[in-house]
Write a protein that holds these residues in place. Structure first.
Motif, PDB file in Angstrom:
ATOM      1  N   SER A 107       0.788  -1.208   0.010  1.00 43.55           N
ATOM      2  CA  SER A 107       0.169   0.212  -0.122  1.00 43.55           C
ATOM      3  C   SER A 107       0.594   1.274  -0.031  1.00 43.55           C
ATOM      4  O   SER A 107       1.821   1.234   0.684  1.00 43.55           O
ATOM      5  CB  SER A 107      -0.788  -0.094   1.134  1.00 43.55           C
ATOM      6  N   ILE A 108       0.532   1.981  -0.673  1.00 47.31           N
ATOM      7  CA  ILE A 108       1.417   3.427  -1.035  1.00 47.31           C
ATOM      8  C   ILE A 108       0.483   4.614  -0.625  1.00 47.31           C
ATOM      9  O   ILE A 108      -0.677   4.841  -1.095  1.00 47.31           O
ATOM     10  CB  ILE A 108       1.993   3.547  -2.302  1.00 47.31           C
ATOM     11  N   VAL A 109       1.028   5.331   0.296  1.00 45.10           N
ATOM     12  CA  VAL A 109       0.728   6.764   0.377  1.00 45.10           C
ATOM     13  C   VAL A 109       1.563   7.620  -0.428  1.00 45.10           C
ATOM     14  O   VAL A 109       2.596   8.012  -0.142  1.00 45.10           O
ATOM     15  CB  VAL A 109       0.558   7.223   1.863  1.00 45.10           C
ATOM     16  N   HIS A 110       1.100   8.276  -1.351  1.00 48.14           N
ATOM     17  CA  HIS A 110       1.795   8.925  -2.450  1.00 48.14           C
ATOM     18  C   HIS A 110       2.954   9.600  -1.864  1.00 48.14           C
ATOM     19  O   HIS A 110       2.709  10.563  -1.239  1.00 48.14           O
ATOM     20  CB  HIS A 110       0.825   9.816  -3.488  1.00 48.14           C
ATOM     21  N   LYS A 111       4.163   9.364  -2.557  1.00 51.62           N
ATOM     22  CA  LYS A 111       5.288  10.102  -2.057  1.00 51.62           C
ATOM     23  C   LYS A 111       5.723  10.033  -0.387  1.00 51.62           C
ATOM     24  O   LYS A 111       6.727  10.459  -0.176  1.00 51.62           O
ATOM     25  CB  LYS A 111       5.411  11.479  -2.416  1.00 51.62           C
ATOM     26  N   ARG A 112       4.890   9.368   0.218  1.00 55.61           N
ATOM     27  CA  ARG A 112       5.012   9.771   1.784  1.00 55.61           C
ATOM     28  C   ARG A 112       5.195   8.272   2.548  1.00 55.61           C
ATOM     29  O   ARG A 112       6.273   8.292   3.640  1.00 55.61           O
ATOM     30  CB  ARG A 112       3.964  10.201   2.502  1.00 55.61           C
ATOM     31  N   LEU A 113       4.603   7.256   1.938  1.00 52.89           N
ATOM     32  CA  LEU A 113       4.792   5.900   2.952  1.00 52.89           C
ATOM     33  C   LEU A 113       4.415   4.949   2.104  1.00 52.89           C
ATOM     34  O   LEU A 113       3.592   4.705   1.156  1.00 52.89           O
ATOM     35  CB  LEU A 113       3.670   6.192   4.125  1.00 52.89           C
ATOM     36  N   VAL A 114       5.248   3.747   2.420  1.00 49.90           N
ATOM     37  CA  VAL A 114       4.980   2.356   1.708  1.00 49.90           C
ATOM     38  C   VAL A 114       4.640   1.341   3.040  1.00 49.90           C
ATOM     39  O   VAL A 114       5.346   1.495   4.065  1.00 49.90           O
ATOM     40  CB  VAL A 114       5.843   1.815   0.952  1.00 49.90           C
ATOM     41  N   VAL A 115       3.352   0.932   2.917  1.00 43.54           N
ATOM     42  CA  VAL A 115       3.233  -0.293   4.035  1.00 43.54           C
ATOM     43  C   VAL A 115       3.028  -1.832   3.368  1.00 43.54           C
ATOM     44  O   VAL A 115       2.349  -1.941   2.300  1.00 43.54           O
ATOM     45  CB  VAL A 115       1.964   0.214   4.625  1.00 43.54           C
ATOM     46  N   LEU A 116       4.115  -2.420   3.476  1.00 41.79           N
ATOM     47  CA  LEU A 116       3.711  -3.711   3.223  1.00 41.79           C
ATOM     48  C   LEU A 116       3.348  -4.885   4.268  1.00 41.79           C
ATOM     49  O   LEU A 116       3.761  -4.775   5.634  1.00 41.79           O
ATOM     50  CB  LEU A 116       5.475  -4.301   2.853  1.00 41.79           C
ATOM     51  N   CYS A 117       2.382  -5.715   3.732  1.00 37.34           N
ATOM     52  CA  CYS A 117       1.609  -6.404   4.625  1.00 37.34           C
ATOM     53  C   CYS A 117       1.572  -7.910   4.077  1.00 37.34           C
ATOM     54  O   CYS A 117       1.409  -8.108   3.172  1.00 37.34           O
ATOM     55  CB  CYS A 117       0.247  -5.916   4.877  1.00 37.34           C
ATOM     56  N   LEU A 118       1.981  -8.798   5.251  1.00 36.83           N
ATOM     57  CA  LEU A 118       2.003 -10.257   4.843  1.00 36.83           C
ATOM     58  C   LEU A 118       1.019 -10.974   5.669  1.00 36.83           C
ATOM     59  O   LEU A 118       0.754 -10.693   6.932  1.00 36.83           O
ATOM     60  CB  LEU A 118       3.420 -10.907   4.999  1.00 36.83           C
ATOM     61  N   GLN A 119       0.139 -11.746   5.051  1.00 35.44           N
ATOM     62  CA  GLN A 119      -0.992 -12.705   5.970  1.00 35.44           C
ATOM     63  C   GLN A 119      -0.684 -13.896   5.450  1.00 35.44           C
ATOM     64  O   GLN A 119      -0.457 -14.419   4.488  1.00 35.44           O
ATOM     65  CB  GLN A 119      -2.389 -12.027   5.801  1.00 35.44           C
ATOM     66  N   THR A 120      -1.049 -14.713   6.807  1.00 34.10           N
ATOM     67  CA  THR A 120      -0.902 -16.331   6.491  1.00 34.10           C
ATOM     68  C   THR A 120      -2.346 -16.926   6.833  1.00 34.10           C
ATOM     69  O   THR A 120      -3.300 -16.283   7.335  1.00 34.10           O
ATOM     70  CB  THR A 120       0.170 -16.769   7.666  1.00 34.10           C
ATOM     71  N   GLU A 121      -2.555 -18.274   6.439  1.00 34.52           N
ATOM     72  CA  GLU A 121      -3.761 -18.846   6.560  1.00 34.52           C
ATOM     73  C   GLU A 121      -4.403 -18.827   8.091  1.00 34.52           C
ATOM     74  O   GLU A 121      -5.244 -19.035   8.563  1.00 34.52           O
ATOM     75  CB  GLU A 121      -3.573 -20.223   6.234  1.00 34.52           C
ATOM     76  N   GLU A 122      -3.076 -18.793   8.811  1.00 31.18           N
ATOM     77  CA  GLU A 122      -3.523 -18.877  10.626  1.00 31.18           C
ATOM     78  C   GLU A 122      -3.797 -17.389  11.173  1.00 31.18           C
ATOM     79  O   GLU A 122      -3.993 -17.313  12.186  1.00 31.18           O
ATOM     80  CB  GLU A 122      -2.283 -19.183  11.195  1.00 31.18           C
ATOM     81  N   ASN A 123      -3.932 -16.597  10.228  1.00 36.72           N
ATOM     82  CA  ASN A 123      -4.343 -15.163  10.560  1.00 36.72           C
ATOM     83  C   ASN A 123      -3.180 -14.424  11.091  1.00 36.72           C
ATOM     84  O   ASN A 123      -3.551 -13.344  12.018  1.00 36.72           O
ATOM     85  CB  ASN A 123      -5.602 -15.131  11.352  1.00 36.72           C
ATOM     86  N   VAL A 124      -1.861 -14.732  10.976  1.00 35.36           N
ATOM     87  CA  VAL A 124      -0.887 -14.043  11.158  1.00 35.36           C
ATOM     88  C   VAL A 124      -0.755 -12.792  10.275  1.00 35.36           C
ATOM     89  O   VAL A 124      -0.962 -13.085   9.270  1.00 35.36           O
ATOM     90  CB  VAL A 124       0.457 -14.787  11.297  1.00 35.36           C
ATOM     91  N   LYS A 125      -0.538 -11.568  10.969  1.00 34.46           N
ATOM     92  CA  LYS A 125      -0.220 -10.438  10.016  1.00 34.46           C
ATOM     93  C   LYS A 125       0.890  -9.752  10.332  1.00 34.46           C
ATOM     94  O   LYS A 125       1.356  -9.395  11.664  1.00 34.46           O
ATOM     95  CB  LYS A 125      -1.460  -9.533  10.166  1.00 34.46           C
ATOM     96  N   LEU A 126       1.953  -9.633   9.336  1.00 31.60           N
ATOM     97  CA  LEU A 126       2.923  -8.931   9.564  1.00 31.60           C
ATOM     98  C   LEU A 126       3.149  -7.696   8.634  1.00 31.60           C
ATOM     99  O   LEU A 126       2.943  -7.924   7.581  1.00 31.60           O
ATOM    100  CB  LEU A 126       4.260  -9.904   9.244  1.00 31.60           C
ATOM    101  N   GLN A 127       3.200  -6.774   9.447  1.00 40.38           N
ATOM    102  CA  GLN A 127       3.212  -5.432   8.438  1.00 40.38           C
ATOM    103  C   GLN A 127       4.426  -4.555   8.630  1.00 40.38           C
ATOM    104  O   GLN A 127       5.126  -4.394   9.838  1.00 40.38           O
ATOM    105  CB  GLN A 127       1.998  -4.474   9.105  1.00 40.38           C
ATOM    106  N   CYS A 128       5.140  -3.941   7.626  1.00 38.09           N
ATOM    107  CA  CYS A 128       6.112  -3.142   7.677  1.00 38.09           C
ATOM    108  C   CYS A 128       5.928  -1.934   7.218  1.00 38.09           C
ATOM    109  O   CYS A 128       5.312  -1.632   6.092  1.00 38.09           O
ATOM    110  CB  CYS A 128       7.471  -3.807   6.955  1.00 38.09           C
ATOM    111  N   PHE A 129       6.507  -0.952   7.840  1.00 41.04           N
ATOM    112  CA  PHE A 129       5.901   0.747   7.598  1.00 41.04           C
ATOM    113  C   PHE A 129       7.466   1.516   7.129  1.00 41.04           C
ATOM    114  O   PHE A 129       8.238   1.339   7.884  1.00 41.04           O
ATOM    115  CB  PHE A 129       5.640   1.334   8.677  1.00 41.04           C
TER     116      PHE A 129
END
Length: 292
Positions: free
Chosen positions: A264-286
Motif C-alpha cells: 500500500s502506498i501513500v503517494h510520496k510519503r509512505l509504503v506499507v507492506l503487509c503479509l498474511q497467513t492462513e493462520e491469521n498472522v499479520k506482519l506489517q512493515c512501515f
C-alpha cells in the motif's frame, strides 16, 4: 505479572520459528506485547530513537497455543511488554524442528527471563529430554507503552498485491548493489515497477497483471518523477522512494508460509507492506518515503 503458553503441534511450532527468525533478521532488538487475545512482536527504527514501529506482527494465540495464560499489571493495564534481543529467541527456537512441545513462561531468575522449555525426543531411547533456554528480558514500564502502539497511517492511495516475495527479493538484492534507494511505482492497471538511478545508469523492473485491491486516485503528477512512465496514464500512478535495505529486509519473510502480500502506498510519503497467513498472522512493515 504472569505468563505461560504451550505449543504441542508441529505446524504452529515450525511457523512460529520462521516468524521469529524473520524478525531477528530485521532488527537486533524486539518488543513482545503479550495480550489476552494476541501475541505481538514490535520493532522500532534502531537509528531514530523513540519512534513509531517500523514492523508490527500479530499472532492470534488460539491458532498457535494449546494453553495460553497471562496476568497483566492490573485490571486496567492487562498487557505485558517485554524487550529482548531477537537473535537470542531465534537461536533458542532452532530446537523446535524436532520438538514434541514448547512451554514459554515469564520467570524471575537473576533478572526477568522468558524461559523456554522444549521437549525433544532422545536419539538413543524412546524417552524424551527437556532443553531449557532462559532469555533475559526487560519489562517495559507502563509510561512507555505509548511508544509501542500500532501506527496510525493515512488511507493509502493504492493497494496492490505483490508478486512472489522470492522473485522480488532477488530483484531488490541486485538493485541494492547499485543504489541505496529504490522507487516503487504502482498503477491502477495492476503494474508494479521498481526503479533505481545512479550517476551512470537507470534500471527498472516491471511486474504486470497484479491485483489492485484499492485505488483512491486520480493522482495528479507535476514533477519530473513521472518521466519514466510516459507510456502509462500518469493520473493512475502512485509512487514512493524508499530505503532499498529496509524493503529487502521485509522480503526475507518469504520463509513464512503466506497466502497474501500487499503493498500500500501513500503517494510520496509512505509504503506499507503487509503479509498474511492462513493462520491469521499479520506482519506489517512501515517504510517512510524519502523526499528531496
Amino acid at each position: 505479572m504472569k505468563f505461560r503458553a504451550v505449543m504441542i503441534d508441529a505446524g504452529p511450532m515450525r511457523e512460529f520459528t520462521n516468524i521469529v527468525s524473520t524478525i531477528s533478521k530485521l532488527s537486533k532488538e524486539c518488543v513482545a506485547r503479550i495480550a489476552d487475545d494476541q501475541l505481538y512482536f514490535i520493532v522500532s527504527d534502531e537509528n531514530s530513537g523513540p519512534a513509531p514501529p517500523i514492523l508490527w506482527c500479530e499472532i492470534p494465540h488460539a491458532m498457535f497455543f494449546s494453553e495460553y495464560q497471562m496476568v497483566g499489571l492490573d485490571d486496567d493495564h492487562k498487557d505485558i511488554y517485554l524487550e529482548f534481543t531477537s537473535t537470542n529467541l531465534a537461536r533458542s527456537l532452532i530446537t523446535l524442528k524436532n520438538a514434541k512441545s514448547l512451554k514459554m513462561k515469564l520467570t524471575k531468575k537473576q533478572c526477568p527471563c522468558l524461559t523456554l522449555e522444549i521437549e525433544v525426543p532422545s536419539s538413543t531411547s524412546q524417552q524424551t529430554r527437556q532443553v531449557t533456554h532462559d532469555i533475559p528480558v526487560k519489562v517495559i514500564p507502563r509510561k512507555l507503552w505509548s511508544d509501542f502502539q500500532e501506527p496510525k497511517i493515512p488511507k493509502p492511495d493504492i493497494s496492490i498485491q505483490l508478486p512472489t516475495l522470492k522473485q522480488l527479493r532477488t530483484t531488490i538484492d541486485r538493485m541494492r548493489t547499485m543504489a541505496a534507494e529504490v522507487m516503487l511505482w504502482a498503477s491502477a492497471e495492476g503494474r508494479l515497477t521498481l526503479q533505481i538511478k545512479t550517476d551512470t545508469s537507470k534500471v527498472s523492473t516491471r511486474f504486470k497483471d497484479l491485483r489492485v485491491e484499492a485505488f483512491e486516485g486520480p493522482i495528479e503528477h507535476s514533477d519530473s518523477e513521472t518521466e519514466t512512465q510516459a507510456n502509462e496514464d500518469k493520473s493512475n500512478i502512485c509512487y514512493c522512494r524508499v530505503d532499498a535495505k529496509k524493503f529487502s529486509m521485509f522480503l526475507s519473510a518469504d520463509q513464512i508460509s503466506h497466502n497474501r502480500t500487499v503493498c500500500s502506498i501513500v503517494h510520496k510519503r509512505l509504503v506499507v507492506l503487509c503479509l498474511q497467513t492462513e493462520e491469521n498472522v499479520k506482519l506489517q512493515c512501515f517504510i517512510t518515503g524519502i523526499v528531496y
